[in-house]
Design an enzyme around this catalytic site. Structure first.
Site, PDB file in Angstrom:
ATOM      1  N   GLU A  15       0.841  -1.221   0.000  1.00 18.30           N
ATOM      2  CA  GLU A  15       0.000   0.000   0.000  1.00 18.30           C
ATOM      3  C   GLU A  15       0.865   1.256   0.000  1.00 18.30           C
ATOM      4  O   GLU A  15       0.598   2.224   0.718  1.00 18.30           O
ATOM      5  CB  GLU A  15      -1.009  -0.051   1.153  1.00 18.30           C
ATOM      6  CG  GLU A  15      -1.923  -1.262   0.982  1.00 18.30           C
ATOM      7  CD  GLU A  15      -3.317  -1.115   1.511  1.00 18.30           C
ATOM      8  OE1 GLU A  15      -3.747   0.030   1.773  1.00 18.30           O
ATOM      9  OE2 GLU A  15      -3.991  -2.147   1.635  1.00 18.30           O
TER      10      GLU A  15
HETATM   11  C1  LIG Z   1       2.506  -9.746   0.439  1.00 20.09           C
HETATM   12  C2  LIG Z   1       2.127  -8.647  -0.528  1.00 20.09           C
HETATM   13  C3  LIG Z   1       0.807  -8.308  -0.674  1.00 20.09           C
HETATM   14  C4  LIG Z   1       0.438  -7.321  -1.600  1.00 20.09           C
HETATM   15  N1  LIG Z   1      -0.882  -7.060  -1.790  1.00 20.09           N
HETATM   16  C5  LIG Z   1      -1.248  -6.233  -2.805  1.00 20.09           C
HETATM   17  C6  LIG Z   1      -2.635  -6.108  -3.182  1.00 20.09           C
HETATM   18  O1  LIG Z   1      -3.536  -6.696  -2.568  1.00 20.09           O
HETATM   19  N2  LIG Z   1      -2.930  -5.327  -4.245  1.00 20.09           N
HETATM   20  C7  LIG Z   1      -1.992  -4.673  -4.963  1.00 20.09           C
HETATM   21  O2  LIG Z   1      -2.340  -3.980  -5.924  1.00 20.09           O
HETATM   22  N3  LIG Z   1      -0.670  -4.758  -4.631  1.00 20.09           N
HETATM   23  C8  LIG Z   1      -0.279  -5.535  -3.578  1.00 20.09           C
HETATM   24  N4  LIG Z   1       1.047  -5.679  -3.258  1.00 20.09           N
HETATM   25  C9  LIG Z   1       2.041  -4.969  -4.058  1.00 20.09           C
HETATM   26  C10 LIG Z   1       2.726  -3.848  -3.282  1.00 20.09           C
HETATM   27  O3  LIG Z   1       1.835  -2.797  -3.077  1.00 20.09           O
HETATM   28  C11 LIG Z   1       3.992  -3.458  -4.080  1.00 20.09           C
HETATM   29  O4  LIG Z   1       4.915  -4.513  -3.905  1.00 20.09           O
HETATM   30  C12 LIG Z   1       4.568  -2.143  -3.592  1.00 20.09           C
HETATM   31  O5  LIG Z   1       3.717  -1.077  -3.937  1.00 20.09           O
HETATM   32  C13 LIG Z   1       5.949  -1.881  -4.192  1.00 20.09           C
HETATM   33  O6  LIG Z   1       5.968  -2.099  -5.567  1.00 20.09           O
HETATM   34  P1  LIG Z   1       7.132  -3.015  -6.218  1.00 20.09           P
HETATM   35  O7  LIG Z   1       7.167  -4.289  -5.461  1.00 20.09           O
HETATM   36  O8  LIG Z   1       6.890  -3.074  -7.668  1.00 20.09           O
HETATM   37  O9  LIG Z   1       8.473  -2.256  -5.896  1.00 20.09           O
HETATM   38  P2  LIG Z   1       9.164  -1.030  -6.769  1.00 20.09           P
HETATM   39  O10 LIG Z   1       8.084  -0.078  -7.094  1.00 20.09           O
HETATM   40  O11 LIG Z   1       9.871  -1.708  -7.890  1.00 20.09           O
HETATM   41  O12 LIG Z   1      10.132  -0.469  -5.726  1.00 20.09           O
HETATM   42  C14 LIG Z   1      11.415  -1.064  -5.441  1.00 20.09           C
HETATM   43  C15 LIG Z   1      12.130  -0.160  -4.433  1.00 20.09           C
HETATM   44  O13 LIG Z   1      12.337   1.145  -5.009  1.00 20.09           O
HETATM   45  C16 LIG Z   1      11.784   2.144  -4.156  1.00 20.09           C
HETATM   46  N5  LIG Z   1      11.265   3.238  -4.972  1.00 20.09           N
HETATM   47  C17 LIG Z   1      10.435   3.159  -6.052  1.00 20.09           C
HETATM   48  N6  LIG Z   1      10.144   4.386  -6.503  1.00 20.09           N
HETATM   49  C18 LIG Z   1      10.775   5.262  -5.692  1.00 20.09           C
HETATM   50  C19 LIG Z   1      10.856   6.685  -5.612  1.00 20.09           C
HETATM   51  N7  LIG Z   1      10.199   7.475  -6.489  1.00 20.09           N
HETATM   52  N8  LIG Z   1      11.618   7.251  -4.652  1.00 20.09           N
HETATM   53  C20 LIG Z   1      12.276   6.463  -3.755  1.00 20.09           C
HETATM   54  N9  LIG Z   1      12.236   5.123  -3.760  1.00 20.09           N
HETATM   55  C21 LIG Z   1      11.487   4.527  -4.706  1.00 20.09           C
HETATM   56  C22 LIG Z   1      10.662   1.421  -3.378  1.00 20.09           C
HETATM   57  O14 LIG Z   1      10.377   2.107  -2.179  1.00 20.09           O
HETATM   58  C23 LIG Z   1      11.306   0.056  -3.150  1.00 20.09           C
HETATM   59  O15 LIG Z   1      12.159   0.122  -2.051  1.00 20.09           O
HETATM   60  C24 LIG Z   1       1.436  -6.638  -2.332  1.00 20.09           C
HETATM   61  C25 LIG Z   1       2.780  -6.977  -2.156  1.00 20.09           C
HETATM   62  C26 LIG Z   1       3.126  -7.979  -1.299  1.00 20.09           C
HETATM   63  C27 LIG Z   1       4.588  -8.359  -1.161  1.00 20.09           C
END
Ligand SMILES: Cc1cc2nc3c(=O)[nH]c(=O)nc-3n(C[C@H](O)[C@H](O)[C@H](O)COP(=O)(O)OP(=O)(O)OC[C@H]3O[C@@H](n4cnc5c(N)ncnc54)[C@H](O)[C@@H]3O)c2cc1C
Length: 379
Positions: free
Chosen positions: A363
């Site tokens: 989230e």
């Molecule tokens: C167990 C679990 C349940 C989940 N449930 C849901 C769900 O029900 N529905 C849903 O839609 N999603 C869900 N998610 C997805 C979750 O919301 C995403 O994993 C999260 O938003 C991060 O996206 P990403 O994994 O693609 O990481 P990325 O966006 O690839 O980020 C990788 C890293 O880069 C950092 N980063 C990215 N952009 C920036 C920036 N502009 N400035 C600084 N740092 C940055 C992030 O903070 C992170 O540390 C779930 C994830 C998990 C693991």
């Protein structure tokens, strides 16, 4: 000792009592078994729904509980103190109801909300994709117009309750750019919709997280929620509320870790006295307690602003950031209090530590919360 809560009225006190009863009877009893075996607690969400816990902050007119957010979040906190995965799934269900409740037409609300809010059907929230997490505006899943509705094609990722939920708040592309994203209420079963195997996660084992693959599934036109192109606005306003749910989950988890650490520190002896009487350890516990109280204060402040109709987006991000960082620290410190035993599966604190980690990620990662807060400051 249960947390002493400042609640607005007797109705709220009764609701917290009911939640504690259910948490003792249904959650505490089953949590260890399901988290270890990584099995879904069949029937449990039906029980929560029948008790009225799956539609609390929504209007009574459509079968919701009509409760202030301040009260709803304290229910989530109570659930999380017993079973984080169940509290998270409850919070996600509430999030999944948000688009229809806040942006649906009267007809859509009447058609769907009563079953959703009574928990007869359970929801998931499908925004993330394999290549679009933090940068939700980059999502690629397509919704193409047909004569009678939309054809959905693309891959979604990380869906809490994926493959089990009866409906999904689905975000898909109807045009170019951030303004080309739309929101749909998608059914959990459709021709051309398949789910991946549950992800092998660090924690929250009892509730599956899966990908979803849309291969040309057809949705009726009235499953579009809000206007075409309004999806990102709907997604973000849902997440302002959802983040408060995660802040409450993190606070409950941290409270559980604190309670178990204090109980252990009052029993365990070292150097001829209880470890809580060693100042170095007593101060660690004091910092943990201060963290938990602060986390609770943060989410309640944001919730009370929301209940009063004031802007609360910045406060929701602060609450999510503070509560989830606190949960990570408090659960790690709880393992420390237990010494070597804390590192074993014999005690729950190691699970709490694994569960806390995800709260800093989903989230909106805590980097993204900082981005939201700093943008508010720059205005
Ligand atoms: C167990 C679990 C349940 C989940 N449930 C849901 C769900 O029900 N529905 C849903 O839609 N999603 C869900 N998610 C997805 C979750 O919301 C995403 O994993 C999260 O938003 C991060 O996206 P990403 O994994 O693609 O990481 P990325 O966006 O690839 O980020 C990788 C890293 O880069 C950092 N980063 C990215 N952009 C920036 C920036 N502009 N400035 C600084 N740092 C940055 C992030 O903070 C992170 O540390 C779930 C994830 C998990 C693991």
């Amino acid at each position: 000792m249960p947390v002493e809560r400042l609640l607005p009225d007797q109705d709220a006190r009764d609701l917290i009592e009911l939640t504690r009863e259910i948490a003792d009877k249904e959650l505490a009893r089953r949590v260890d078994e399901h988290e270890r075996a990584e099995t879904y607690p069949e029937g449990l969400f039906g029980t929560l729904g029948a008790a009225g816990l799956l539609g609390l902050p929504y209007p009574e007119e459509f079968g919701g509980g009509g409760r202030p957010y301040e009260v709803y979040l304290q229910v989530i906190e109570e659930l999380a103190a017993r079973w984080a995965a169940v509290a998270v799934a409850t919070s996600v269900h509430t999030l999944a109801c948000f688009p229809v409740a806040s942006f649906g037409t009267q007809r859509q609300r009447e058609r769907w909300l009563p079953d959703m809010l009574a928990g007869r059907i359970v929801g998931g929230y499908s925004l993330s994709e394999p290549q679009a997490g933090s940068d939700a505006a980059a999502l690629a899943c397509k919704a193409e117009r047909t004569e009678s509705g939309y054809r959905i094609t693309g891959n979604k990722a990380w869906i809490t309750h994926g493959g089990i939920a009866d409906f999904y708040a689905l975000f898909a592309r109807t045009g170019e750019g951030g303004r080309g994203i739309s929101c749909f209420l998608a059914p959990g079963a459709a021709d051309g919709l398949a789910f991946g195997r549950p992800e092998e996660k660090m924690g929250l084992h009892a509730v599956p997280t899966t990908s979803a693959h849309w291969n040309g599934a057809l949705l009726e036109a009235d499953r579009l929620i809000g206007e075409e192109g309004q999806g990102l606005q709907i997604a973000f306003s849902a997440l302002d509320s959802g983040r408060l749910g995660i802040a409450a989950c993190a606070t409950g988890l941290a409270q559980a870790a604190l309670d178990e650490a204090v109980a252990y520190a009052k029993e365990r002896q070292a150097f001829g006295k209880k470890i809580i009487d060693h100042q170095g350890l007593g101060f660690l516990l004091a910092d943990m307690a201060a963290g938990v109280d602060s986390a609770r204060a943060m989410y309640l402040d944001a919730a009370r602003r929301r209940d009063a109709g004031l802007p609360y987006s910045r406060q929701a991000s602060v609450a999510k950031l503070v509560a989830t960082d606190t949960a990570m620290k408090v659960t790690t410190d709880a393992v420390q209090v237990f010494g070597g035993y804390g590192y074993t599966r014999e005690f729950r604190v190691e699970r709490y530590m694994r569960e806390a980690k995800i709260m800093q990620i989903f989230e909106g990662t805590n980097q993204i919360q900082r981005l939201v807060i700093s943008r508010h400051l720059a205005r």
